[in-house]
Write a protein that holds these residues in place. Structure first.
Motif, short mmCIF file in Angstrom:
data_model
loop_
_atom_site.label_atom_id
_atom_site.label_comp_id
_atom_site.label_asym_id
_atom_site.label_seq_id
_atom_site.Cartn_x
_atom_site.Cartn_y
_atom_site.Cartn_z
N ARG A 1 -8.01 41.34 -60.05
CA ARG A 1 -7.50 40.08 -60.54
C ARG A 1 -8.60 39.28 -61.23
NH1 ARG A 1 -5.12 37.27 -55.40
NH2 ARG A 1 -7.15 38.00 -54.64
N ASP A 2 -8.23 38.63 -62.35
CA ASP A 2 -9.18 37.73 -63.02
C ASP A 2 -9.36 36.48 -62.17
OD1 ASP A 2 -9.46 39.42 -65.18
OD2 ASP A 2 -7.89 38.45 -66.37
N ALA A 3 -10.41 35.71 -62.56
CA ALA A 3 -10.58 34.39 -61.94
C ALA A 3 -9.47 33.48 -62.47
CB ALA A 3 -11.95 33.84 -62.28
N PHE A 4 -8.72 32.86 -61.57
CA PHE A 4 -7.70 31.94 -62.03
C PHE A 4 -7.44 30.91 -60.94
CE2 PHE A 4 -5.27 35.07 -59.68
CZ PHE A 4 -4.28 34.34 -59.03
N VAL A 5 -6.89 29.80 -61.42
CA VAL A 5 -6.53 28.70 -60.52
C VAL A 5 -5.13 28.24 -60.90
CG1 VAL A 5 -8.92 27.95 -60.20
CG2 VAL A 5 -7.53 26.94 -62.04
N GLY A 6 -4.45 27.60 -59.91
CA GLY A 6 -3.16 26.99 -60.16
C GLY A 6 -3.29 25.49 -59.97
N LEU A 7 -2.68 24.73 -60.88
CA LEU A 7 -2.72 23.27 -60.83
C LEU A 7 -1.29 22.74 -60.86
CD1 LEU A 7 -5.55 22.55 -63.47
CD2 LEU A 7 -5.81 22.72 -60.99
N ASP A 8 -1.08 21.62 -60.15
CA ASP A 8 0.24 20.97 -60.18
C ASP A 8 0.27 19.93 -61.28
OD1 ASP A 8 -1.21 18.84 -59.25
OD2 ASP A 8 -0.44 18.96 -57.19
N GLY A 9 1.34 19.13 -61.30
CA GLY A 9 1.48 18.14 -62.35
C GLY A 9 0.44 17.05 -62.30
N ASP A 10 -0.18 16.82 -61.14
CA ASP A 10 -1.23 15.81 -61.04
C ASP A 10 -2.62 16.39 -61.23
OD1 ASP A 10 0.61 13.84 -60.54
OD2 ASP A 10 0.60 14.18 -58.37
N MET A 11 -2.70 17.62 -61.68
CA MET A 11 -3.98 18.31 -61.92
C MET A 11 -4.74 18.51 -60.62
SD MET A 11 -4.19 18.98 -65.19
CE MET A 11 -5.91 19.21 -65.52
N ALA A 12 -3.96 18.81 -59.54
CA ALA A 12 -4.59 19.15 -58.26
C ALA A 12 -4.51 20.65 -58.07
CB ALA A 12 -3.90 18.42 -57.13
N PHE A 13 -5.55 21.23 -57.38
CA PHE A 13 -5.61 22.68 -57.18
C PHE A 13 -4.52 23.13 -56.22
CE2 PHE A 13 -10.05 21.84 -58.43
CZ PHE A 13 -10.21 22.80 -59.41
N THR A 14 -3.73 24.09 -56.63
CA THR A 14 -2.73 24.70 -55.76
C THR A 14 -3.10 26.13 -55.36
OG1 THR A 14 -1.46 25.49 -57.66
CG2 THR A 14 -0.87 23.32 -56.75
N PHE A 15 -4.00 26.77 -56.18
CA PHE A 15 -4.46 28.11 -55.84
C PHE A 15 -5.82 28.34 -56.49
CE2 PHE A 15 -5.00 32.63 -56.67
CZ PHE A 15 -4.74 33.18 -55.43
N VAL A 16 -6.73 28.95 -55.74
CA VAL A 16 -8.06 29.31 -56.24
C VAL A 16 -8.41 30.68 -55.68
CG1 VAL A 16 -10.50 28.70 -56.33
CG2 VAL A 16 -8.77 26.88 -56.30
#
Length: 881
Positions: free
Chosen positions: A358-373
């Protein structure tokens, strides 16, 4: 030259002749007075002698005076009454008249004969003086001939030297151009196959070789072996048979790789003597000479380049240096190609790995908060995943809101459209490639650090541009300045180029000129220039520029500390200037080509923004190698141009000297010929048969000398391009028919048989009629000279209907040795100066002039000959129509 003094002429003494006259008359008078009684009937008997003496010694007037005095004397002392003058009677008057008349006649005859004798004596003296003058002129002519011969020998030496200089200049210029073509082609080669194509297509053409190969060293199952990557000019069966062969001693190509030294085989005999096994394997192939050049990469022979020649070759120093340079450039290109293949393989391998994880990736919500790292993303962000989850980006990573990726994330949330971008991220510590995709309730960002990839791409682009700049012109000063400007800021903040003014001068320290210094900050550039002017290079130092030029080793300082600055500073001011320059890293690379240090390339970083790495060092060395080749090629080309200019100047000086000398010699030779002709015509008096024969020899010698001078003058005009050729349609039949009359006397003198063979319809050629007649007359004259008495000379022409017509002059003379055939058309060359005097009058310019005139008319002059058989000279000219 010295002139003999004229023979002195003994003039007559008038007083002496008068005394003779007076004495003769007094003697006659005394005898007449004493014998007067006895000579009454012949009173003038003694005066006849006195009158003759007077006429002979003094002239007609004295004779008449003596006759008149005799009459008076006889009237006074012989004829009574004595001592008294009285009118004579008729008989006495008749006697006096008869005496006066006869004595005047005798006096006229005597004086005329005396004058004739004096004139004859004077003419004899003049002829003697002229003979002496002719002898002096003959000696002067002989001396002129000797001086002319010496001058001819000196001119021949000068012409030979000029020709050699011109050939060296042309060869050097051609090699420089060929080397530039090879360098340009190799600079574009990215794979070993392209390197092989470049070296074989351009290298073989540069060498004039007939076949060649590029063999790569491989590790085989039984040990090292050579594999033919490309082959040109060899039969396919042979290439297939030797596609792979073990690397062991005993073969020229293997020996070159094992010893890392070239192998030169100049002929088939040399081949068989040194490598009998290899020679036997190539039996039947039309090759005589062979050369094998090792290609050394990083100290190891990684390949070998070979070339075969159909004729024997003597590999001189220039050719060996040229081949060594090609080997060095091929090694650089092969090293780059291998590095490129290795880099491509590494990228492909890395891509496979990335594809499997898997590549490096992150998930962000609508408030630009981290949901996955994921783990890779946490590593790049420098925080554990647990510390980031649930936190807004601006809270977890200070300053992120100012980054390009953050702004792109806000746009994706707003537009709900995916984006891909590449940007420099201070947060992630380099150039980041990010792929942003909208997702339910937010977005997903995949990213990776592409700093090295970007740097590699920029490096490749820069090398391509640098190669283009270096190959754009042979004015290396300007191209190096352009490269220095292109290097900033892509390679660093500072770039300087220094070149050695005379790299072949083995004196230390060298004279170095700074061609360029570029800095991204103009203020820092002024500071760097001040530092260089205030503290020039210390040539006795163990480090720095002196060590780089002396040891030809790269100076690489990835991190320049203050302690290093303090240790290298010469005084406080020097240290202050070094600190003010704020250098972070330094690379100083020598510019070396063909074992000669040409200068140095300096790169530096500033303000601590980055540090040089080993990759930067390799890049700098690669750039320095390309720059060194460009400088070396430019210098070689300039040397070739200078040599050619010197050769052309020498040729012009030689032509001017020939023209001036010829004009100066024609004046005394014309005088000799003119005076000889006057003497032979009897203008200066009668000439004896022996003197006429001497005058003929003098005239013949002057004519020969004038012919030699005219040949020299004509050659000078032809060589200087001053001979005008008017091409028109010339019927060969009429022109050839008139040639026999020009050489008829020589043919009869030697008893030679002459024949003219013409076709039914003699061709019409395009030529200059006067020049064509000059060439054919010269060929006929040579044939007469070199054909013994009783021989045969034949002139013929062909009419085969083609685009050209050929005129042949064939003789049955002594012929020309095979080793001299290639030289007889060269100026000042004769087959043998010691054959006979008649056959060797000349300085060896006739055939040279004839060939140049033939070429000026669009034709060619060739010869076929064999000793004892005779010679055939063929003049080929374009046909009219």
């Amino acid at each position: 030259m010295t002139a003999r003094p004229p023979v002195p002429r003994a003039p007559r003494a008038p007083s002496r002749d008068a005394w003779w006259t007076l004495g003769a008359w007094l003697l006659a008078a005394a005898c007449t007075a004493a014998l007067a009684p006895l000579i009454t009937r012949a009173v003038f008997v003694f005066f006849w002698g006195a009158v003759l003496v007077a006429a002979w010694r003094t002239g007609m007037r004295a004779a008449v005076a003596a006759a008149v005095a005799s009459i008076v004397f006889v009237d006074l002392l012989v004829i009574p009454p004595l001592w008294r003058l009285q009118p004579p009677d008729v008989g006495t008057a008749l006697s006096f008249t008869a005496f006066l008349t006869v004595s005047s006649a005798l006096g006229w005859l005597a004086s005329t004969r005396a004058r004739a004798q004096a004139t004859a004596e004077e003419r004899a003296l003049q002829l003697q003086e002229q003979a002496v003058e002719l002898e002096v002129q003959a000696e002067n002519a002989q001396q002129v001939a000797e001086e002319l011969e010496h001058a001819s020998e000196r001119l021949q030496e000068t012409a030979t030297e000029a020709e050699e200089a011109r050939e060296v200049a042309e060869a050097s210029g051609d090699r420089a151009r060929r080397l530039l073509a090879v360098s340009t082609r190799l600079a574009r080669a990215a794979t070993p196959g392209e390197v092989a194509d470049a070296i074989l297509e351009e290298g073989l053409a540069a060498l004039g070789a007939d076949a060649g190969t590029l063999a790569l060293r491989r590790d085989g199952p039984d040990g090292p072996e050579l594999e033919i990557a490309r082959a040109v000019g060899y039969p396919d069966t042979m290439v297939d048979a030797y596609r792979r062969f073990p690397l062991h001693a005993g073969r020229p190509l293997s020996d070159a790789v094992l010893a890392r030294e070239p192998r030169w085989l100049t002929s088939r005999r040399d081949w068989e003597a040194r490598y009998p096994e290899s020679a036997a394997a190539t039996t039947g192939l039309p090759f005589e000479a062979f050369v094998a050049i090792p290609i050394v990469v990083d100290g190891e022979a990684a390949a070998a380049f070979s070339a075969s020649f159909r004729t024997p070759r003597a590999f001189d120093d220039a050719t060996r240096t040229f081949l060594a340079t090609i080997g060095e450039q091929c090694a650089l290109a092969l090293g780059r190609a291998r590095a490129f293949e290795a880099e491509r393989g590494a990228r492909e391998f890395a891509g496979g790995i990335v594809a499997s994880v898997r590549d490096a990736f992150v998930g962000l919500d609508g408030d630009m908060a981290f949901t996955f790292v994921n783990a890779r993303a946490a590593e790049m962000l420098g925080h554990p995943a647990d510390a980031l989850l649930g936190r807004r980006v601006v809270e977890a990573i200070p300053g992120a809101e100012h980054g390009v990726i953050f702004r792109a994330a806000r746009r994706v949330l707003r537009t709900r459209e995916a984006e891909t971008l590449e940007a420099d991220s201070p947060v992630l510590g380099g150039w980041i490639e990010a792929r942003l995709y909208p997702a339910a309730g937010g977005l997903t960002i995949f990213f990776e650090n592409v700093t090295e990839r970007r740097r590699a791409r920029q490096t490749s682009e820069f090398l391509v541009e640098a190669t283009r700049l270096l190959g754009a012109s042979l004015a290396y000063e300007e191209t190096l300045r352009a490269v220095a400007r292109a290097a900033v800021p892509r390679l660093g903040a500072l770039c300087a180029v220094d070149v050695v003014e005379d790299p072949t001068h083995p004196v230390w320290p060298p004279r170095v000129e700074r061609l360029a210094m570029v800095h991204e900050d103009p203020a820092q550039l002024a500071l760097a220039e001040r530092l260089a002017a205030r503290y020039p290079t210390d040539w006795g130092a163990e480090v720095g520029m002196a060590a780089v030029l002396r040891d030809r080793a790269t100076l690489f300082v990835p991190e320049l500390t203050d302690a290093m600055l303090a240790g290298g500073a010469r005084d406080a001011e020097h240290l202050a200037l070094l600190r003010a320059l704020r250098l972070g890293s330094i690379i100083v690379v020598p510019l070396v080509a063909r074992g000669v240090t040409l200068g140095a390339l300096t790169l530096g970083t500033a303000d601590g923004r980055r540090r040089f790495t080993e990759a930067d060092r390799a890049l700098a060395e690669d750039l320095a190698g390309r720059a060194a080749v460009a400088v070396d090629n430019a210098r070689l080309y300039r040397e070739a141009e200078r040599a050619r200019a010197e050769a052309e100047a020498a040729n012009r000086a030689k032509s001017q000297f020939l023209s001036t000398m010829s004009h100066e010699l024609r004046t005394p030779l014309n005088a000799i010929a003119g005076y000889t002709e006057l003497l032979a015509l009897g203008v200066r008096g009668a000439v004896t048969d022996e003197q006429r024969e001497d005058l003929t020899r003098i005239r013949r010698g002057a004519t020969v000398l004038m012919s030699l001078v005219n040949d020299v003058l004509n050659f000078a005009r032809v060589e200087a391009g001053q001979v005008e050729v008017r091409v028109e349609e010339v019927p060969l039949g009429a022109l050839l028919a008139g040639l026999e009359a020009m050489v008829a006397p020589q043919l009869r003198a030697k008893g030679l048989e002459y024949a003219l063979r013409l076709p039914d319809a003699p061709p019409v050629v395009r030529a200059d009629a006067e020049r064509l007649e000059q060439v054919l007359t010269n060929l006929l004259t040579n044939a007469v000279k070199f054909t013994d008495a009783g021989g045969r000379i034949e002139v013929s022409c062909d009419a085969d209907g083609g685009a050209t017509a050929a005129v042949r002059v064939r003789d049955s003379g002594r012929g020309i040795p095979a080793d001299r055939l290639a030289h007889i058309f060269e100026p000042f060359v004769q087959v043998d100066r010691h054959l006979t005097r008649d056959s060797q009058q000349g300085v060896g310019l006739g055939l040279a002039i004839s060939r140049e005139l033939a070429r000026a008319m669009g034709g060619e002059l060739t010869v076929e000959s064999a000793p004892g058989v005779g010679s055939t000279f063929t003049l080929v000219l374009p046909r009219a129509g």
